[in-house]
Write a protein that holds these residues in place. Structure first.
Motif, mmCIF file in Angstrom:
data_model
loop_
_atom_site.group_PDB
_atom_site.id
_atom_site.type_symbol
_atom_site.label_atom_id
_atom_site.label_comp_id
_atom_site.label_asym_id
_atom_site.label_seq_id
_atom_site.Cartn_x
_atom_site.Cartn_y
_atom_site.Cartn_z
ATOM 1 N N LEU A 1 -9.709 7.454 -15.486
ATOM 2 C CA LEU A 1 -9.250 8.829 -15.228
ATOM 3 C C LEU A 1 -9.865 9.357 -13.930
ATOM 4 O O LEU A 1 -9.191 9.997 -13.122
ATOM 5 C CB LEU A 1 -9.633 9.749 -16.393
ATOM 6 C CG LEU A 1 -8.847 9.506 -17.694
ATOM 7 C CD1 LEU A 1 -9.416 10.365 -18.826
ATOM 8 C CD2 LEU A 1 -7.366 9.819 -17.479
ATOM 9 N N LEU A 2 -11.160 9.030 -13.745
ATOM 10 C CA LEU A 2 -11.868 9.554 -12.582
ATOM 11 C C LEU A 2 -11.369 8.916 -11.282
ATOM 12 O O LEU A 2 -11.117 9.617 -10.288
ATOM 13 C CB LEU A 2 -13.367 9.322 -12.768
ATOM 14 C CG LEU A 2 -14.296 10.087 -11.841
ATOM 15 C CD1 LEU A 2 -14.029 11.583 -11.914
ATOM 16 C CD2 LEU A 2 -15.753 9.815 -12.214
ATOM 17 N N PHE A 3 -11.186 7.578 -11.246
ATOM 18 C CA PHE A 3 -10.751 7.002 -9.960
ATOM 19 C C PHE A 3 -9.297 7.340 -9.667
ATOM 20 O O PHE A 3 -8.913 7.490 -8.505
ATOM 21 C CB PHE A 3 -11.113 5.512 -9.811
ATOM 22 C CG PHE A 3 -10.428 4.488 -10.671
ATOM 23 C CD1 PHE A 3 -9.068 4.253 -10.588
ATOM 24 C CD2 PHE A 3 -11.186 3.689 -11.533
ATOM 25 C CE1 PHE A 3 -8.459 3.266 -11.361
ATOM 26 C CE2 PHE A 3 -10.580 2.701 -12.314
ATOM 27 C CZ PHE A 3 -9.207 2.499 -12.229
ATOM 28 N N MET A 4 -8.479 7.514 -10.715
ATOM 29 C CA MET A 4 -7.091 7.947 -10.482
ATOM 30 C C MET A 4 -7.097 9.358 -9.886
ATOM 31 O O MET A 4 -6.388 9.639 -8.910
ATOM 32 C CB MET A 4 -6.318 7.982 -11.802
ATOM 33 C CG MET A 4 -6.036 6.616 -12.360
ATOM 34 S SD MET A 4 -4.346 6.169 -12.034
ATOM 35 C CE MET A 4 -4.294 4.518 -12.683
ATOM 36 N N ALA A 5 -7.893 10.237 -10.486
ATOM 37 C CA ALA A 5 -7.943 11.625 -10.009
ATOM 38 C C ALA A 5 -8.479 11.674 -8.577
ATOM 39 O O ALA A 5 -7.945 12.401 -7.724
ATOM 40 C CB ALA A 5 -8.821 12.467 -10.937
ATOM 41 N N ALA A 6 -9.519 10.877 -8.293
ATOM 42 C CA ALA A 6 -10.103 10.873 -6.947
ATOM 43 C C ALA A 6 -9.097 10.329 -5.937
ATOM 44 O O ALA A 6 -8.989 10.840 -4.815
ATOM 45 C CB ALA A 6 -11.395 10.041 -6.926
ATOM 46 N N GLY A 7 -8.349 9.282 -6.323
ATOM 47 C CA GLY A 7 -7.332 8.727 -5.428
ATOM 48 C C GLY A 7 -6.238 9.739 -5.153
ATOM 49 O O GLY A 7 -5.802 9.918 -4.012
ATOM 50 N N MET A 8 -5.796 10.433 -6.210
ATOM 51 C CA MET A 8 -4.740 11.436 -6.038
ATOM 52 C C MET A 8 -5.225 12.592 -5.175
ATOM 53 O O MET A 8 -4.494 13.081 -4.303
ATOM 54 C CB MET A 8 -4.276 11.942 -7.406
ATOM 55 C CG MET A 8 -3.405 10.918 -8.126
ATOM 56 S SD MET A 8 -3.024 11.378 -9.826
ATOM 57 C CE MET A 8 -1.916 10.007 -10.260
ATOM 58 N N ALA A 9 -6.473 13.018 -5.394
ATOM 59 C CA ALA A 9 -7.019 14.117 -4.593
ATOM 60 C C ALA A 9 -7.109 13.695 -3.129
ATOM 61 O O ALA A 9 -6.766 14.470 -2.226
ATOM 62 C CB ALA A 9 -8.404 14.510 -5.121
ATOM 63 N N PRO B 1 0.812 -1.220 0.000
ATOM 64 C CA PRO B 1 0.000 0.000 0.000
ATOM 65 C C PRO B 1 0.849 1.275 0.000
ATOM 66 O O PRO B 1 0.441 2.291 -0.579
ATOM 67 C CB PRO B 1 -0.817 -0.101 1.284
ATOM 68 C CG PRO B 1 -0.853 -1.553 1.614
ATOM 69 C CD PRO B 1 0.442 -2.121 1.114
ATOM 70 N N ALA B 2 2.037 1.227 0.608
ATOM 71 C CA ALA B 2 2.875 2.432 0.643
ATOM 72 C C ALA B 2 3.282 2.847 -0.773
ATOM 73 O O ALA B 2 3.361 4.039 -1.090
ATOM 74 C CB ALA B 2 4.105 2.183 1.503
ATOM 75 N N LYS B 3 3.528 1.853 -1.644
ATOM 76 C CA LYS B 3 3.904 2.182 -3.024
ATOM 77 C C LYS B 3 2.725 2.747 -3.804
ATOM 78 O O LYS B 3 2.870 3.652 -4.617
ATOM 79 C CB LYS B 3 4.441 0.934 -3.751
ATOM 80 C CG LYS B 3 5.913 0.714 -3.538
ATOM 81 C CD LYS B 3 6.544 -0.191 -4.582
ATOM 82 C CE LYS B 3 7.110 0.513 -5.790
ATOM 83 N NZ LYS B 3 8.177 1.480 -5.514
ATOM 84 N N VAL B 4 1.531 2.174 -3.526
ATOM 85 C CA VAL B 4 0.334 2.659 -4.209
ATOM 86 C C VAL B 4 0.054 4.101 -3.793
ATOM 87 O O VAL B 4 -0.210 4.971 -4.634
ATOM 88 C CB VAL B 4 -0.877 1.751 -3.886
ATOM 89 C CG1 VAL B 4 -2.135 2.284 -4.535
ATOM 90 C CG2 VAL B 4 -0.607 0.322 -4.344
ATOM 91 N N LEU B 5 0.139 4.361 -2.479
ATOM 92 C CA LEU B 5 -0.100 5.725 -1.993
ATOM 93 C C LEU B 5 0.973 6.667 -2.543
ATOM 94 O O LEU B 5 0.691 7.826 -2.844
ATOM 95 C CB LEU B 5 -0.133 5.749 -0.466
ATOM 96 C CG LEU B 5 -1.313 4.985 0.148
ATOM 97 C CD1 LEU B 5 -1.205 4.932 1.661
ATOM 98 C CD2 LEU B 5 -2.647 5.620 -0.273
ATOM 99 N N GLY B 6 2.201 6.149 -2.699
ATOM 100 C CA GLY B 6 3.271 6.955 -3.296
ATOM 101 C C GLY B 6 2.944 7.350 -4.729
ATOM 102 O O GLY B 6 3.219 8.466 -5.158
ATOM 103 N N PHE B 7 2.319 6.422 -5.459
ATOM 104 C CA PHE B 7 1.924 6.732 -6.836
ATOM 105 C C PHE B 7 0.821 7.781 -6.860
ATOM 106 O O PHE B 7 0.808 8.678 -7.714
ATOM 107 C CB PHE B 7 1.447 5.464 -7.555
ATOM 108 C CG PHE B 7 0.864 5.733 -8.905
ATOM 109 C CD1 PHE B 7 1.689 6.128 -9.949
ATOM 110 C CD2 PHE B 7 -0.499 5.609 -9.128
ATOM 111 C CE1 PHE B 7 1.142 6.396 -11.216
ATOM 112 C CE2 PHE B 7 -1.035 5.879 -10.381
ATOM 113 C CZ PHE B 7 -0.213 6.270 -11.423
ATOM 114 N N LEU B 8 -0.114 7.665 -5.915
ATOM 115 C CA LEU B 8 -1.233 8.615 -5.899
ATOM 116 C C LEU B 8 -0.797 9.985 -5.363
ATOM 117 O O LEU B 8 -1.502 10.969 -5.536
ATOM 118 C CB LEU B 8 -2.389 8.056 -5.049
ATOM 119 C CG LEU B 8 -3.055 6.792 -5.614
ATOM 120 C CD1 LEU B 8 -4.105 6.264 -4.654
ATOM 121 C CD2 LEU B 8 -3.684 7.071 -6.980
ATOM 122 N N ASP B 9 0.375 10.042 -4.732
ATOM 123 C CA ASP B 9 0.872 11.305 -4.171
ATOM 124 C C ASP B 9 1.615 12.121 -5.237
ATOM 125 O O ASP B 9 2.763 12.530 -5.056
ATOM 126 C CB ASP B 9 1.796 11.001 -2.982
ATOM 127 C CG ASP B 9 2.014 12.218 -2.093
ATOM 128 O OD1 ASP B 9 1.310 13.236 -2.296
ATOM 129 O OD2 ASP B 9 2.897 12.164 -1.228
#
Lengths: 140, 139
Positions: free
Chosen positions: B122-130, A25-33
């Motif tokens: 695109l939407l779930f990636m954007a929501a996850g990033m937000a 999960p840390a890598k996934v959260l890193g990607f989303l960050d």
């Protein structure tokens, strides 16, 4: 024959999730960050998967096949309808994904680590499936 | 933006395996390797055997590799139970309403050029990033 194929595909999928880092999960959260300390690795997971899947699928279609090897019709690509369910669903999924860094495949794979936390996540996810099905049948 | 912890080779290798698994299931078995759809279907669809087999394979490989100490599992100890339960619930509701997750939309859908999957991804990636960005702002 479908059952052994599914078993092998699932095993390969699980191995891929583990090797790729999607089960961390840390890598996934890193990607989303993206706007903080960004770990671009997962872009290559998706890119690598698509680099095999897409050419393989379109090659098969270009051979004129409309069925799979075992004989069933290949599933249709759904019509381009962007209803509220799709948009709301993707939004909620993205928020949940961002809260813990776990999506459905890695959640199952993490069950293999025998941590109760993985079991809790999967149980909550299955409750979510059930709730969404209920909500869907109420509307209809 | 600072780039950290980049592991391109394992990410790419894992991605190739995932793509091969999804391609095999589709071209040989005629089924979409969308994990949320496969699991949800165990409860609601008549055809359960292949779904259970796929899930068994997916769980067995990490179980064995962690058990033999070939791979180390990421620890989930730092999560509060509430955070995990809420995240799991949102992932479950969202993937069912939206008909797919990272694998179903992000790989099988994008790979088949499904417009719904392009929008969903695109939407779930954007929501996850937000979500990650905003929760980071709170400390």
């Amino acid at each position: 024959m479908l059952i052994p194929i599914a078993l092998f595909s699932g095993a390969l999928f699980g191995l891929g999730l583990l090797v790729s880092g999607m089960m961390n999960p840390a890598k996934v959260l890193g990607f989303l960050d993206l706007f903080g300390r960004w770990d671009p690795s997962l872009a290559l997971v998706m890119g690598g998967a698509l680099a095999v899947f897409a050419p393989g699928y379109w090659w098969w279609r270009r051979q004129g096949h409309t069925r799979c090897v075992l004989g069933d019709k290949l599933p249709d690509v759904p019509a381009a309808r962007f209803d509220r369910k799709l948009l709301l669903g993707a939004l909620l999924f993205g928020i949940g994904w961002g809260l813990a860094g776990i999506c459905p495949g890695p959640a199952l794979g993490l069950l293999g680590s025998l941590q109760w936390q993985a079991g809790l996540f999967v149980a909550a996810m299955i409750a979510g499936f059930w709730l969404a099905n209920k909500a869907g049948s109420l509307k209809r | 933006m600072t780039i950290v912890n980049f592991t391109p080779w394992t990410a790419l290798a894992g991605g190739l395996l995932i793509g091969a698994a999804a391609l095999l299931l589709l071209l040989v078995g005629g089924r979409i390797a969308g994990i949320s759809g496969i699991v949800a279907g165990i409860g609601s669809q008549r055809n359960k055997g292949w779904r259970l087999a796929f899930v068994a394979g997916l769980v067995a490989v990490p179980l064995v590799l962690f058990g033999l100490n070939v791979a180390e599992a990421a620890s989930l100890q730092h999560y509060s139970p509430w955070r995990l339960a809420l995240a799991g619930l949102l992932v479950g509701v969202g993937t069912r309403l939206g008909n797919g997750c990272t694998s179903g939309h992000g790989i099988c859908g994008l790979g088949r050029l499904s417009p719904r999957s392009v929008v969903a991804t695109l939407l779930f990636m954007a929501a996850g990033m937000a979500t990650v960005t905003l929760s980071g702002l709170g400390g």
